[in-house]
Design a protein around this motif. Structure first.
Motif, PDB file in Angstrom:
ATOM      1  N   GLU A 243     120.755  50.683  -0.269  1.00  0.00           N
ATOM      2  CA  GLU A 243     121.862  50.662  -0.378  1.00  0.00           C
ATOM      3  C   GLU A 243     122.407  52.321   0.315  1.00  0.00           C
ATOM      4  O   GLU A 243     122.895  52.678   1.233  1.00  0.00           O
ATOM      5  CB  GLU A 243     123.476  50.364  -1.470  1.00  0.00           C
ATOM      6  CG  GLU A 243     124.525  50.172  -0.374  1.00  0.00           C
ATOM      7  CD  GLU A 243     126.029  50.080  -1.031  1.00  0.00           C
ATOM      8  OE1 GLU A 243     127.145  50.174  -0.582  1.00  0.00           O
ATOM      9  OE2 GLU A 243     125.438  49.355  -2.073  1.00  0.00           O
TER      10      GLU A 243
ATOM     11  N   ALA B 271     122.879  54.023   3.501  1.00  0.00           N
ATOM     12  CA  ALA B 271     123.572  55.289   4.132  1.00  0.00           C
ATOM     13  C   ALA B 271     123.204  56.577   4.233  1.00  0.00           C
ATOM     14  O   ALA B 271     123.695  57.162   5.298  1.00  0.00           O
ATOM     15  CB  ALA B 271     124.367  55.412   3.034  1.00  0.00           C
TER      16      ALA B 271
ATOM     17  N   LYS C   2     122.202  56.640   7.813  1.00  0.00           N
ATOM     18  CA  LYS C   2     122.899  57.315   8.658  1.00  0.00           C
ATOM     19  C   LYS C   2     123.618  58.326   8.836  1.00  0.00           C
ATOM     20  O   LYS C   2     124.917  58.468   9.560  1.00  0.00           O
ATOM     21  CB  LYS C   2     124.743  55.584   8.209  1.00  0.00           C
ATOM     22  CG  LYS C   2     125.783  55.389   9.196  1.00  0.00           C
ATOM     23  CD  LYS C   2     126.691  54.592   8.846  1.00  0.00           C
ATOM     24  CE  LYS C   2     127.533  54.576   9.134  1.00  0.00           C
ATOM     25  NZ  LYS C   2     128.487  52.651   8.922  1.00  0.00           N
ATOM     26  N   ALA C   3     123.863  58.921   7.633  1.00  0.00           N
ATOM     27  CA  ALA C   3     123.854  60.307   7.295  1.00  0.00           C
ATOM     28  C   ALA C   3     123.666  61.251   7.716  1.00  0.00           C
ATOM     29  O   ALA C   3     123.983  62.669   8.584  1.00  0.00           O
ATOM     30  CB  ALA C   3     125.383  60.222   5.739  1.00  0.00           C
TER      31      ALA C   3
ATOM     32  N   LEU D  53     129.778  58.999   3.126  1.00  0.00           N
ATOM     33  CA  LEU D  53     128.643  58.012   3.398  1.00  0.00           C
ATOM     34  C   LEU D  53     128.336  58.126   1.953  1.00  0.00           C
ATOM     35  O   LEU D  53     127.708  57.275   1.884  1.00  0.00           O
ATOM     36  CB  LEU D  53     127.902  58.604   4.285  1.00  0.00           C
ATOM     37  CG  LEU D  53     129.263  57.473   5.839  1.00  0.00           C
ATOM     38  CD1 LEU D  53     127.866  58.714   6.629  1.00  0.00           C
ATOM     39  CD2 LEU D  53     128.382  56.399   6.410  1.00  0.00           C
ATOM     40  N   LEU D  54     128.165  59.206   1.318  1.00  0.00           N
ATOM     41  CA  LEU D  54     127.064  59.230   0.039  1.00  0.00           C
ATOM     42  C   LEU D  54     128.259  59.684  -1.428  1.00  0.00           C
ATOM     43  O   LEU D  54     127.104  59.296  -1.924  1.00  0.00           O
ATOM     44  CB  LEU D  54     126.304  60.684   0.627  1.00  0.00           C
ATOM     45  CG  LEU D  54     125.277  60.422   2.210  1.00  0.00           C
ATOM     46  CD1 LEU D  54     124.792  61.258   2.390  1.00  0.00           C
ATOM     47  CD2 LEU D  54     124.571  58.881   1.622  1.00  0.00           C
TER      48      LEU D  54
END
Length: 102
Positions: free
Chosen positions: A17, A21, A24-25, A78-79
């Motif tokens: 996961e 993420a 995506k970031a 996101l992180l």
């Protein structure tokens, strides 16, 4: 060039996961002024530990530019919930670089 270094500890079982993420970031940080490149490495001995390396043109490009931007809020959303504990971030400047000639 400035090298930003952070050790990221993610709760066990959340590695996939986190990596999704992070993917995506990645375009968020890559779009910032002064950004050069970044790498994410997974630790072999502790698979829930990562090494983040980000290259910036100047220290201020990271500390003021990125961290003071609206894009940083997206990055955090996101992180940052993955980190346990929250990482210490350090910055380094080059002293010596050596490459194998092969």
């Amino acid at each position: 060039m400035i090298l930003e270094v952070a050790i990221l500890n993610v709760p066990s079982g959340m590695e996939n996961e986190f990596e999704a993420a992070f993917a995506k970031a990645s375009p968020i940080i890559a779009s910032m002024k002064g950004y050069i490149s970044h790498e994410l490495h997974r630790c072999i001995e502790a698979p829930n530990r990562y090494l983040l390396l980000v290259r910036w043109q100047t220290l201020e490009d990271h500390t003021t530019g990125f961290r003071g931007s609206p894009q940083y809020d997206q990055w955090k959303q996101l992180l940052h919930h993955f980190y346990d504990p929250f990482p210490t971030v350090e910055h380094f400047e080059g002293v010596l670089q050596y490459h194998c000639s092969e």
